[in-house]
Design a protein around this motif. Structure first.
Motif, PDB file in Angstrom:
ATOM      1  N   LEU A  44       0.970  -1.185  -0.101  1.00 62.37           N
ATOM      2  CA  LEU A  44       0.146   0.031  -0.107  1.00 62.37           C
ATOM      3  C   LEU A  44       0.873   1.357  -0.048  1.00 62.37           C
ATOM      4  O   LEU A  44       0.464   2.199  -0.469  1.00 62.37           O
ATOM      5  N   ARG A  46       3.829   1.547  -1.503  1.00 63.49           N
ATOM      6  CA  ARG A  46       4.374   1.359  -3.013  1.00 63.49           C
ATOM      7  C   ARG A  46       5.954   1.585  -2.542  1.00 63.49           C
ATOM      8  O   ARG A  46       6.590   2.148  -3.196  1.00 63.49           O
ATOM      9  N   ASP A  74      -9.860  -5.890  -0.273  1.00 61.02           N
ATOM     10  CA  ASP A  74     -10.468  -4.484  -0.885  1.00 61.02           C
ATOM     11  C   ASP A  74      -9.196  -3.486  -1.005  1.00 61.02           C
ATOM     12  O   ASP A  74      -8.979  -2.721  -2.052  1.00 61.02           O
ATOM     13  N   LYS A  75      -8.208  -3.666  -0.083  1.00 62.18           N
ATOM     14  CA  LYS A  75      -7.156  -2.537  -0.007  1.00 62.18           C
ATOM     15  C   LYS A  75      -6.157  -2.848  -1.030  1.00 62.18           C
ATOM     16  O   LYS A  75      -5.550  -2.051  -1.634  1.00 62.18           O
ATOM     17  N   ALA A  77      -6.889  -4.151  -3.938  1.00 61.28           N
ATOM     18  CA  ALA A  77      -7.392  -4.193  -5.051  1.00 61.28           C
ATOM     19  C   ALA A  77      -6.833  -3.557  -6.159  1.00 61.28           C
ATOM     20  O   ALA A  77      -6.844  -3.837  -7.326  1.00 61.28           O
ATOM     21  N   GLY A  78      -6.047  -2.648  -5.944  1.00 67.88           N
ATOM     22  CA  GLY A  78      -5.273  -1.653  -6.752  1.00 67.88           C
ATOM     23  C   GLY A  78      -4.074  -2.418  -7.264  1.00 67.88           C
ATOM     24  O   GLY A  78      -3.149  -1.663  -7.831  1.00 67.88           O
ATOM     25  N   SER A  79      -3.506  -3.423  -6.630  1.00 66.37           N
ATOM     26  CA  SER A  79      -2.360  -3.898  -6.822  1.00 66.37           C
ATOM     27  C   SER A  79      -2.681  -5.468  -7.443  1.00 66.37           C
ATOM     28  O   SER A  79      -3.606  -5.968  -7.297  1.00 66.37           O
ATOM     29  N   LYS A  80      -1.508  -5.996  -7.911  1.00 67.94           N
ATOM     30  CA  LYS A  80      -1.599  -7.280  -8.611  1.00 67.94           C
ATOM     31  C   LYS A  80      -1.119  -8.333  -7.547  1.00 67.94           C
ATOM     32  O   LYS A  80       0.190  -8.193  -7.067  1.00 67.94           O
ATOM     33  N   PRO A 126       0.892  -1.048 -11.408  1.00 67.88           N
ATOM     34  CA  PRO A 126       0.623  -1.201 -10.073  1.00 67.88           C
ATOM     35  C   PRO A 126       1.555  -1.931  -9.274  1.00 67.88           C
ATOM     36  O   PRO A 126       2.427  -2.717  -9.863  1.00 67.88           O
TER      37      PRO A 126
END
Length: 268
Positions: A44, A46, A74-75, A77-80, A126
């Motif tokens: 999260l 990065r 859910d948190k 979801a923006g990454s793979k 991501p």
């Protein structure tokens, strides 16, 4: 019909004694907190990095990480997220085509395959969380596979976060000594010790507490089981298996007794 009424508690007991990931893992609160913090800071936040999780079988490594990944679904979801069980790979080098497939990259061979992955993991995009269970299966001559994987998060512009799980406590010392030359390249370490008698007792009590009615397994029997298993391995799965087998034995005995009971009304 009579057996169905009396046997329901045994069915419920066997269901709660399964080894699936529970909502909360007893006795693993500190380790779960470290896993959450690592994902928070690196995926999260990065920040590329690596974590090596060690511990004997049945000490909750995979269960804890699976629970945290479910809670963070859910948190993240923006990454793979890519989860691979290295036991299922044909050879250590098979990890590269397996990862490429999950990332949607074209199939390549030899060094080109590794270069293609490096290029992808250092390009814009991501964060990629790679979880490798049974990591010790990737040990090879010269440890080139493990070195390659653990060096990827240190590449400039890398967006890889690597989490490896294995039984051996000393895998990084034994097989990845070269990483220690670069302190920033050494993975963070997290060890899962064997479960103690008290922890195993609480795990069994919590599971069986979900079954209504009178206790299916006596409290003294649970403590006996926990003491024996903790003395040998501290393996929670083994303790659950022992209790489930004990319930099955009792269930068979009750079934035999129920079949011999006289029916209501004096019927033969």
């Amino acid at each position: 019909r009579l057996f169905r009424q009396e046997g329901t508690c045994y069915q419920q007991a066997k269901q709660v004694l399964h080894a699936a990931v529970p909502d909360r893992l007893q006795g693993r609160e500190p380790e779960t907190g470290i896993l959450r913090q690592f994902l928070q800071e690196h995926v999260l936040g990065r920040r590329p990095g690596s974590l090596y999780v060690s511990g004997a079988p049945g000490t909750g490594k995979t269960a804890c990480l699976s629970r945290v990944l479910l809670d963070y679904k859910d948190k993240l979801a923006g990454s793979k997220t890519v989860v691979l069980n290295c036991m299922a790979l044909g050879s250590p080098h098979s990890v590269f085509p397996a990862l490429a497939q999950h990332l949607g990259l074209p199939v390549a061979t030899g060094r080109e395959r590794v270069r293609s992955l490096e290029k992808h993991l250092t390009a814009q995009g991501p964060m990629v969380l790679l979880v490798l269970d049974e990591l010790d299966q990737l040990e090879s001559k010269g440890q080139d596979v493990l070195y390659t994987l653990f060096e990827w998060p240190q590449l400039p512009s890398s967006r890889l976060v690597l989490v490896g799980l294995a039984n051996a406590l000393d895998l990084t010392d034994r097989s990845l000594a070269r990483l220690r030359a670069h302190p920033a390249g050494s993975p963070q370490l997290l060890h899962f010790p064997p479960y103690t008698k008290e922890q195993l007792t609480r795990i069994l009590q919590e599971r069986l507490g979900q079954v209504g009615g009178d206790p299916v397994v006596d409290s003294a029997a649970l403590q006996f089981c926990a003491r024996k298993v903790s003395a040998v391995s501290g393996d929670a799965r083994k303790a659950l298996d022992v209790c489930r087998r004990a319930v099955e034995v009792v269930e068979l005995e009750v079934r035999g007794q129920t079949l011999l009971k006289p029916l209501p009304g004096g019927e033969s």
